[in-house]
Design a protein around this motif. Structure first.
Motif, short mmCIF file in Angstrom:
data_model
loop_
_atom_site.label_atom_id
_atom_site.label_comp_id
_atom_site.label_asym_id
_atom_site.label_seq_id
_atom_site.Cartn_x
_atom_site.Cartn_y
_atom_site.Cartn_z
N SER A 34 0.84 -1.19 0.00
CA SER A 34 0.00 0.00 0.00
C SER A 34 0.88 1.24 0.00
N GLY A 35 0.41 2.27 -0.66
CA GLY A 35 1.17 3.51 -0.72
C GLY A 35 2.52 3.28 -1.38
N TYR A 36 3.51 4.06 -0.93
CA TYR A 36 4.86 3.90 -1.48
C TYR A 36 5.86 3.54 -0.39
N GLY A 37 5.38 2.90 0.67
CA GLY A 37 6.27 2.44 1.72
C GLY A 37 6.84 1.07 1.41
N TYR A 38 8.05 0.80 1.90
CA TYR A 38 8.69 -0.50 1.68
C TYR A 38 7.93 -1.61 2.41
N ASN A 39 7.98 -2.80 1.83
CA ASN A 39 7.29 -3.96 2.36
C ASN A 39 8.23 -5.16 2.25
N CYS A 40 8.18 -6.06 3.22
CA CYS A 40 8.97 -7.29 3.15
C CYS A 40 8.07 -8.41 2.63
N ARG A 41 8.28 -8.79 1.37
CA ARG A 41 7.44 -9.82 0.78
C ARG A 41 7.77 -11.19 1.37
N PRO A 42 6.78 -12.05 1.56
CA PRO A 42 7.01 -13.32 2.24
C PRO A 42 7.68 -14.37 1.36
N THR A 43 8.46 -15.22 1.99
CA THR A 43 9.15 -16.30 1.28
C THR A 43 8.17 -17.19 0.54
N ILE A 90 5.77 -16.79 -1.33
CA ILE A 90 5.39 -16.46 -2.71
C ILE A 90 6.52 -16.74 -3.69
N GLY A 91 7.63 -17.33 -3.18
CA GLY A 91 8.72 -17.72 -4.07
C GLY A 91 9.93 -16.81 -4.04
N VAL A 92 10.04 -15.94 -3.01
CA VAL A 92 11.18 -15.03 -2.93
C VAL A 92 12.06 -15.45 -1.74
N PRO A 93 13.18 -16.13 -1.98
CA PRO A 93 14.03 -16.62 -0.89
C PRO A 93 14.50 -15.50 0.03
N LEU A 94 14.43 -15.74 1.34
CA LEU A 94 14.79 -14.78 2.38
C LEU A 94 13.99 -13.48 2.26
N GLY A 95 12.80 -13.59 1.67
CA GLY A 95 11.98 -12.40 1.51
C GLY A 95 12.62 -11.41 0.56
N ARG A 96 11.90 -10.33 0.29
CA ARG A 96 12.44 -9.30 -0.60
C ARG A 96 11.78 -7.97 -0.29
N VAL A 97 12.61 -6.96 -0.08
CA VAL A 97 12.10 -5.62 0.14
C VAL A 97 11.62 -5.06 -1.20
N THR A 98 10.43 -4.50 -1.20
CA THR A 98 9.91 -3.89 -2.42
C THR A 98 8.85 -2.87 -2.04
N ARG A 99 8.37 -2.16 -3.02
CA ARG A 99 7.23 -1.25 -2.87
C ARG A 99 6.67 -0.95 -4.25
#
Length: 723
Positions: free
Chosen positions: A588-597, A599-608
């Motif tokens: 939501s918005g333009y804040g960073y988010n830690c995507r969960p492992t 969904i296929g992203v090893p060690l999570g992934r910071v995105t926005r």
């Protein structure tokens, strides 16, 4: 240039003038990966470096039958006619896949269109799991003899430094091919490469001049600037002249099983997908083309069952510490395996890829190092038992191929469009499925070392034979010990004092990076960390979760006839924690988010989400390399591909956009991620990227980091069934 030539003629006594000759002034080359040049060297079966040509050379030298092969690109069906060589390899691989599927003891599938079919399930559990495509996907060995399968030259690698392991020859030359395809179905072209490499290894004969003449052949002028056809002739009359070469062996690395990320979630293993890679070497022995031993890869099961082999291994290690410390050793062939399986994800931290951790205990390793202490000798790598095991493990096939690699490989090569009936149709079919970088972070660092090595040999100087850790960054090699550059965001780093000072490197302090353990595994002798950014410096793409692995390999090692680690897919993530205090839910918005492992992203992934100006890529100015970029991310288009074949049009219609981290020839992605090329379809009205903005990225070789198995050419599924 004419002025310089005249000046040299006038002042013949000034040595710098002689350096103007092409042979001397050209830098040595250690890698040929330019697409247009590869297309000249390997365009069809009659080309100088087609895989058919190499097998013809091998058959001629061994007086084996020469099959009649039709004109056209090199197809697997053509190669299968070489009954004394290629066909022998194909038969062994087919038999091994049968043994693998039997040993897994779970539901599996080779045909992509059946992965969502419960009626095709082989287990009761599979009938439910397949409702969402949750089945282990297995390589279909019909590719090995199919007319749909193509073998494309992806690169030529100068490995003169391998003379340290074979003093009777002047090093090695490696021709690397990728399996791919181009098929027409329903009036449409489907094309891709696949996660399958063939490495044809040749040796240079001794030149009688301490290898200097062979090294000098690699001073090839104009390799990046002159006409590819002209450069190809220079190469074929110089370092690539097949008459200089002696066939040594054929090395195969292939993804043979892939476990989708949702299957990992359903089975509570919680890896963001897994894959098994099959590695074998084939050589001519006693007139037969057969599997041979894998360098420094122990036969764990044979050693564990035989006290005599255990003693032989310990005696070898105790008597060869100096060579092991330097990285130029080879354990006795009688202790080596002839097959290796490597595992991802989190491959660098798993016992499946650390065979010596099972073959010798930490206490035994510590005693060997202590007993081998030599007063006045400073170790280069090994200064503890854990350091000895680290050197041994990373020198094995599976250990090396899961150290700073990309999808279990170190060299994947550039994407080519010249291998089918219509180059434009192939280019369109590959859009969204292309790589920006052709090799791994390990190869990037190695190219610097190898170039220094060959340069010194060409000048008659002694090269530095020390082998760094395969996850080490590039280094300067002017002094006795390598001087490493600092490691960047989420790059590997040594956590403790297991390694000697000369083998260690640091994180980039200027970026406020610190080495932290993001993946821990109590079953292994040691683990590397990652260079982690401080919370105030968070940017897109960073690891944002830590994992604790519960390792299963030791429990099942004695029961797998094909290899000690066949059932290592049973490893699981027993604990996961956030690295940064970031939201985890819906973006939501333009804040960073830690995507969960999950969904296929090893060690999570910071995105926005991308801001409008970021989405257009207009904020990326010529001359600057941004840390973040508005790239493509998974969506309905990506999920649709999992049910069938990669279709660029459907893919483009369904993917989304998100802020990710960039990659370039000097900025690599972290473990389990790869540098993908920004696709052409972003210039469509839906994505609103201008052609000049995209060309700006392409000209500077800037891509974006994405999980390895988000790129279809790096997964064995998502491709048509071979005919």
């Amino acid at each position: 240039m004419r002025f310089i030539s005249i000046l040299c003629l006038l002042i013949l006594t000034i040595s710098p003038c002689f350096a103007q000759s092409p042979r001397v002034s050209a830098e040595v080359t250690t890698l040929i990966s330019q697409g247009p040049l590869l297309a000249v060297l390997d365009h069809d079966n009659s080309s100088a470096l087609s895989l058919v040509t190499l097998f013809r050379k091998i058959h001629a030298a061994q007086k084996l039958p020469q099959p009649a092969v039709a004109t056209g690109p090199t197809r697997a069906s053509d190669l299968s006619q070489f009954s004394g060589t290629y066909a022998q390899f194909a038969a062994v691989m087919s038999a091994d896949i049968t043994r693998i599927t039997a040993g897994l003891g779970i539901d599996w599938e080779k045909e992509i269109l059946k992965t969502y079919d419960p009626r095709s399930a082989r287990t009761d559990a599979g009938k439910t799991l397949r409702l969402n495509g949750n089945v282990a996907r297995v390589f279909n060995e019909r590719w090995l003899g199919s007319s749909d399968g193509l073998f494309l030259l992806s690169g030529v690698v100068n490995r003169m430094d391998r003379r340290d392991f074979d003093s009777a020859h002047c090093g090695e030359l490696r021709f690397i091919y990728r399996l791919g395809y181009e098929v027409r179905m329903n009036g449409k072209t489907y094309a891709s490469r696949m996660p399958f490499t063939v490495n044809m290894v040749f040796s240079y004969a001794d030149d009688g001049r301490n290898y200097q003449d062979v090294a000098s052949l690699w001073r090839v002028a104009g390799i990046d600037t002159d006409d590819p056809a002209v450069v190809a002739q220079r190469l074929l009359q110089g370092p690539l002249d097949l008459s200089r070469l002696i066939f040594k062996q054929m090395e195969i690395n292939a993804q043979v099983v892939r476990f989708p990320s949702d299957l990992e979630n359903m089975e509570n293993r919680k890896f963001a997908g897994q894959a098994i890679y099959w590695m074998r070497i084939f050589a001519l022995r006693d007139g037969k083309f057969q599997p041979t031993r894998l360098e420094n890869t122990p036969d764990v099961q044979a050693i564990l069952k035989d006290p005599a082999k255990q003693k032989q291994l310990q005696d070898y290690l105790a008597g060869h510490i100096a060579e092991i410390d330097n990285g130029t050793f080879r354990i006795p062939e009688s202790l080596e395996a002839d097959i290796a399986l490597s595992f991802s994800t989190a491959g660098s931290a798993r016992m499946a890829n650390r065979p010596f951790d099972l073959a010798i205990s930490g206490e035994q390793a510590a005693r060997i190092v202590a007993a081998a202490g030599v007063p006045g000798r400073s170790p280069k790598f090994v200064q503890s038992g854990a350091g000895l095991l680290e050197r041994l493990n990373t020198s094995s096939c599976m250990g090396c191929h899961q150290s700073s690699s990309t999808a279990g490989f170190h060299f994947l090569g550039v994407d080519r469009f010249d291998f089918g009936r219509d180059a434009d149709a192939i280019r369109s079919a590959l859009d969204g499925n292309e790589l920006q970088l052709p090799f791994s972070p390990h190869v990037y660092a190695e190219l610097v070392r190898r170039k220094d090595y060959v340069e010194r040999v060409s000048l008659g100087q002694a090269p530095n034979s020390f082998r760094p850790h395969p996850s080490a960054p590039p280094a300067a090699w002017e002094s006795g010990n390598p001087a490493y550059v600092v490691a960047g965001d989420n790059m590997p780093c040594p956590l403790n004092a297991d390694l000697a000072h000369a083998a260690k490197w640091s994180c980039n302090a200027a970026r406020n990076l610190t080495c932290q353990a993001l993946v821990t595994n109590a079953a292994t002798s040691s683990n590397l960390g990652q260079c982690v950014a401080a919370a105030q410096n968070v940017v897109a793409g960073l690891s944002c979760r830590s994992n604790v692995i519960e390792d299963s390999t030791a429990k099942t090692a004695a029961n797998n006839p094909l290899g000690f680690n066949l059932r290592a897919f049973g490893d699981r993530v027993s604990k996961e924690e956030l690295v940064y205090k970031l939201p985890e839910g819906k973006l939501s918005g333009y804040g960073y988010n830690c995507r969960p492992t999950k969904i296929g992203v090893p060690l999570g992934r910071v995105t926005r989400p991308c801001r409008p100006e970021e989405a257009s890529l207009a904020v990326i100015r010529p001359g600057s390399v941004p840390e973040e970029i508005c790239a493509i991310v998974g969506g309905k288009g990506f999920e649709q591909m999992a049910k069938g074949y990669f279709d660029s049009g459907i893919f483009a219609a369904g993917v989304g956009r998100g802020l990710l981290n960039t990659c370039s020839p000097s900025r690599f992605c972290r473990e389990d991620y790869i540098c993908q090329q920004m696709p052409d379809f972003v210039t469509s009205a839906r994505f609103n990227v201008s052609a000049p903005a995209l060309n700006n990225l392409r000209s500077r070789e800037i891509g974006f980091c994405t999980p390895t198995y988000f790129v279809y050419q790096l997964r064995l599924d998502g491709h048509p069934n071979p005919r």
